[in-house]
Design a protein around this motif. Structure first.
Motif, mmCIF file in Angstrom:
data_model
loop_
_atom_site.group_PDB
_atom_site.id
_atom_site.type_symbol
_atom_site.label_atom_id
_atom_site.label_comp_id
_atom_site.label_asym_id
_atom_site.label_seq_id
_atom_site.Cartn_x
_atom_site.Cartn_y
_atom_site.Cartn_z
ATOM 1 N N TYR A 284 0.827 -1.206 0.000
ATOM 2 C CA TYR A 284 0.000 0.000 0.000
ATOM 3 C C TYR A 284 0.865 1.261 0.000
ATOM 4 O O TYR A 284 0.510 2.260 -0.641
ATOM 5 C CB TYR A 284 -0.961 -0.031 1.182
ATOM 6 C CG TYR A 284 -1.914 -1.202 1.080
ATOM 7 C CD1 TYR A 284 -2.920 -1.211 0.110
ATOM 8 C CD2 TYR A 284 -1.784 -2.313 1.901
ATOM 9 C CE1 TYR A 284 -3.774 -2.291 -0.026
ATOM 10 C CE2 TYR A 284 -2.632 -3.396 1.782
ATOM 11 C CZ TYR A 284 -3.626 -3.386 0.814
ATOM 12 O OH TYR A 284 -4.468 -4.473 0.670
ATOM 13 N N LEU A 285 1.985 1.215 0.691
ATOM 14 C CA LEU A 285 2.930 2.322 0.562
ATOM 15 C C LEU A 285 3.395 2.430 -0.881
ATOM 16 O O LEU A 285 3.473 3.533 -1.440
ATOM 17 C CB LEU A 285 4.131 2.117 1.492
ATOM 18 C CG LEU A 285 5.265 3.131 1.296
ATOM 19 C CD1 LEU A 285 4.805 4.555 1.571
ATOM 20 C CD2 LEU A 285 6.464 2.767 2.165
ATOM 21 N N ASP A 286 3.694 1.303 -1.499
ATOM 22 C CA ASP A 286 4.167 1.324 -2.880
ATOM 23 C C ASP A 286 3.106 1.912 -3.809
ATOM 24 O O ASP A 286 3.429 2.714 -4.707
ATOM 25 C CB ASP A 286 4.529 -0.095 -3.322
ATOM 26 C CG ASP A 286 5.446 -0.098 -4.529
ATOM 27 O OD1 ASP A 286 6.647 0.192 -4.359
ATOM 28 O OD2 ASP A 286 4.961 -0.356 -5.644
ATOM 29 N N LEU A 287 1.855 1.561 -3.604
ATOM 30 C CA LEU A 287 0.778 2.112 -4.429
ATOM 31 C C LEU A 287 0.647 3.620 -4.227
ATOM 32 O O LEU A 287 0.406 4.369 -5.184
ATOM 33 C CB LEU A 287 -0.543 1.423 -4.092
ATOM 34 C CG LEU A 287 -0.696 -0.025 -4.567
ATOM 35 C CD1 LEU A 287 -1.941 -0.657 -3.956
ATOM 36 C CD2 LEU A 287 -0.765 -0.083 -6.092
ATOM 37 N N ALA A 288 0.807 4.079 -2.984
ATOM 38 C CA ALA A 288 0.716 5.509 -2.709
ATOM 39 C C ALA A 288 1.850 6.271 -3.389
ATOM 40 O O ALA A 288 1.628 7.330 -3.997
ATOM 41 C CB ALA A 288 0.737 5.751 -1.204
ATOM 42 N N LEU A 289 3.070 5.734 -3.302
ATOM 43 C CA LEU A 289 4.201 6.392 -3.948
ATOM 44 C C LEU A 289 4.071 6.350 -5.462
ATOM 45 O O LEU A 289 4.417 7.318 -6.154
ATOM 46 C CB LEU A 289 5.505 5.725 -3.509
ATOM 47 C CG LEU A 289 5.851 5.821 -2.020
ATOM 48 C CD1 LEU A 289 7.165 5.102 -1.744
ATOM 49 C CD2 LEU A 289 5.922 7.270 -1.549
ATOM 50 N N GLU A 290 3.564 5.247 -5.991
ATOM 51 C CA GLU A 290 3.343 5.139 -7.435
ATOM 52 C C GLU A 290 2.374 6.225 -7.911
ATOM 53 O O GLU A 290 2.599 6.866 -8.951
ATOM 54 C CB GLU A 290 2.794 3.760 -7.773
ATOM 55 C CG GLU A 290 2.530 3.527 -9.251
ATOM 56 C CD GLU A 290 1.951 2.148 -9.532
ATOM 57 O OE1 GLU A 290 2.343 1.544 -10.546
ATOM 58 O OE2 GLU A 290 1.110 1.673 -8.743
ATOM 59 N N PHE A 291 1.308 6.439 -7.153
ATOM 60 C CA PHE A 291 0.341 7.485 -7.521
ATOM 61 C C PHE A 291 0.997 8.859 -7.539
ATOM 62 O O PHE A 291 0.848 9.618 -8.505
ATOM 63 C CB PHE A 291 -0.830 7.479 -6.527
ATOM 64 C CG PHE A 291 -1.693 8.709 -6.625
ATOM 65 C CD1 PHE A 291 -2.657 8.812 -7.617
ATOM 66 C CD2 PHE A 291 -1.523 9.766 -5.735
ATOM 67 C CE1 PHE A 291 -3.439 9.964 -7.722
ATOM 68 C CE2 PHE A 291 -2.296 10.907 -5.836
ATOM 69 C CZ PHE A 291 -3.259 11.013 -6.836
ATOM 70 N N LEU A 292 1.738 9.189 -6.493
ATOM 71 C CA LEU A 292 2.356 10.514 -6.426
ATOM 72 C C LEU A 292 3.356 10.712 -7.552
ATOM 73 O O LEU A 292 3.397 11.769 -8.185
ATOM 74 C CB LEU A 292 3.037 10.704 -5.073
ATOM 75 C CG LEU A 292 2.108 10.814 -3.861
ATOM 76 C CD1 LEU A 292 2.931 10.863 -2.575
ATOM 77 C CD2 LEU A 292 1.206 12.035 -3.968
ATOM 78 N N ALA A 293 4.172 9.694 -7.814
ATOM 79 C CA ALA A 293 5.200 9.823 -8.839
ATOM 80 C C ALA A 293 4.610 10.017 -10.234
ATOM 81 O O ALA A 293 5.281 10.546 -11.127
ATOM 82 C CB ALA A 293 6.102 8.588 -8.826
ATOM 83 N N ALA A 294 3.365 9.611 -10.429
ATOM 84 C CA ALA A 294 2.733 9.706 -11.746
ATOM 85 C C ALA A 294 2.076 11.055 -11.996
ATOM 86 O O ALA A 294 1.619 11.319 -13.119
ATOM 87 C CB ALA A 294 1.688 8.601 -11.898
#
Length: 287
Positions: free
Chosen positions: A258-268
């Motif tokens: 879930y941290l990875d999904l959150a960071l993926e969203f921000l980076a996009a």
């Protein structure tokens, strides 16, 4: 600075009455990760997952839970930060320098920003006279500088604690900003020459969120909601989004994705500046 009951550290400034704040490249939101790298003492009550044993010495239950972060959890977190192009703002207890040299090495390889975060999160930064605090702060700053080759520019107290003299003493040591006063979505000057407040967060903070029953999917939704509202607000000037992480919390296996999904969203996001608290302070100061 003495305690008069009034906040003399900074002045009231409604965000609706400021000149627009522009971030590099036309970004609307400056986002950084505050990565807490903390050392805890076995025999001192500290951050706990269950208070029922926090008075014991040793407190194996809670100390082991906290220790998981530096032994295992942080390496998952680092992998996720690397995958999505985040440089951490490392909130570093100076005692961690001696105990976790591999983490310091990993941060140096990644050019993290190093902030002073007190000596240990088992002892709050309070109850000191000026001369004692000056010596304590100098030791903390010198220890971090000696280990990283770079004097910290920012400060966050353990448990976000300060004395009334802390900002002025930090300025004497060459520091430029604090994170302890989570009262704004933009940096702002303190009534201490050369010192700023840079936004941090108690709300989008894994330790407080997950301690209160937040689930992984809810955490991702909160990160998205935070960004989307700040992006909307930034029509009238850039905003800062801080994400506070503790490796013994989001580094747990069932939360890591879930941290990875959150960071993926921000980076996009096209209008985001993925940065550090050091760079936010420096850019604000340049204006």
């Amino acid at each position: 600075m003495t305690n008069t009951g009034e906040n003399r550290l900074y002045d009231y400034s409604p965000i609706t009455e400021r000149p627009p704040l522009d971030w590099p490249g036309g970004a609307r939101v400056a986002a950084y990760v505050g990565l807490n790298i903390e050392h805890f003492l076995v025999g001192r009550p500290s951050t706990s997952i269950w208070s029922g044993t926090s008075h014991l010495d040793p407190d194996a239950l809670n100390h082991g839970w906290r220790d998981y972060g530096t032994r295992v959890g942080i390496w998952r977190t680092i992998a996720s930060l690397d995958r999505h192009g985040f440089r951490a703002s490392a909130l570093l207890n100076s005692d961690a320098v001696r105990h976790y040299p591999q983490i310091i090495e990993a941060g140096m390889e990644r050019d993290w920003a190093w902030l002073a975060h007190g000596r240990t999160n088992s002892v709050l930064h309070t109850g000191m006279g000026v001369d004692e605090e000056r010596a304590v702060l100098a030791d903390i700053v010198d220890t971090i500088a000696g280990a990283t080759g770079r004097r910290p520019r920012g400060w966050m107290g353990p448990g976000l604690t300060e004395t009334h003299n802390t900002p002025a003493l930090l300025a004497e040591l060459g520091l430029e900003y604090v994170l302890d006063w989570t009262s704004d979505d933009q940096p702002f000057p303190l009534n201490v020459p050369g010192m700023l407040s840079v936004p941090y967060t108690l709300e989008l903070n894994d330790l407080l969120l997950f301690s209160n029953g937040t689930t992984g999917p809810e955490f991702v939704r909160m990160v998205k909601d935070q960004y989307e509202q700040l992006h909307a607000d930034s029509e009238h000037g850039g905003r800062v989004m801080a994400l506070a992480l503790h490796p013994f919390v989001t580094g747990q296996p069932f939360r890591a994705k879930y941290l990875d999904l959150a960071l993926e969203f921000l980076a996009a996001q096209p209008d985001i500046w993925l940065t550090t608290s050091d760079e936010i302070a420096a850019h604000y100061r340049s204006l």
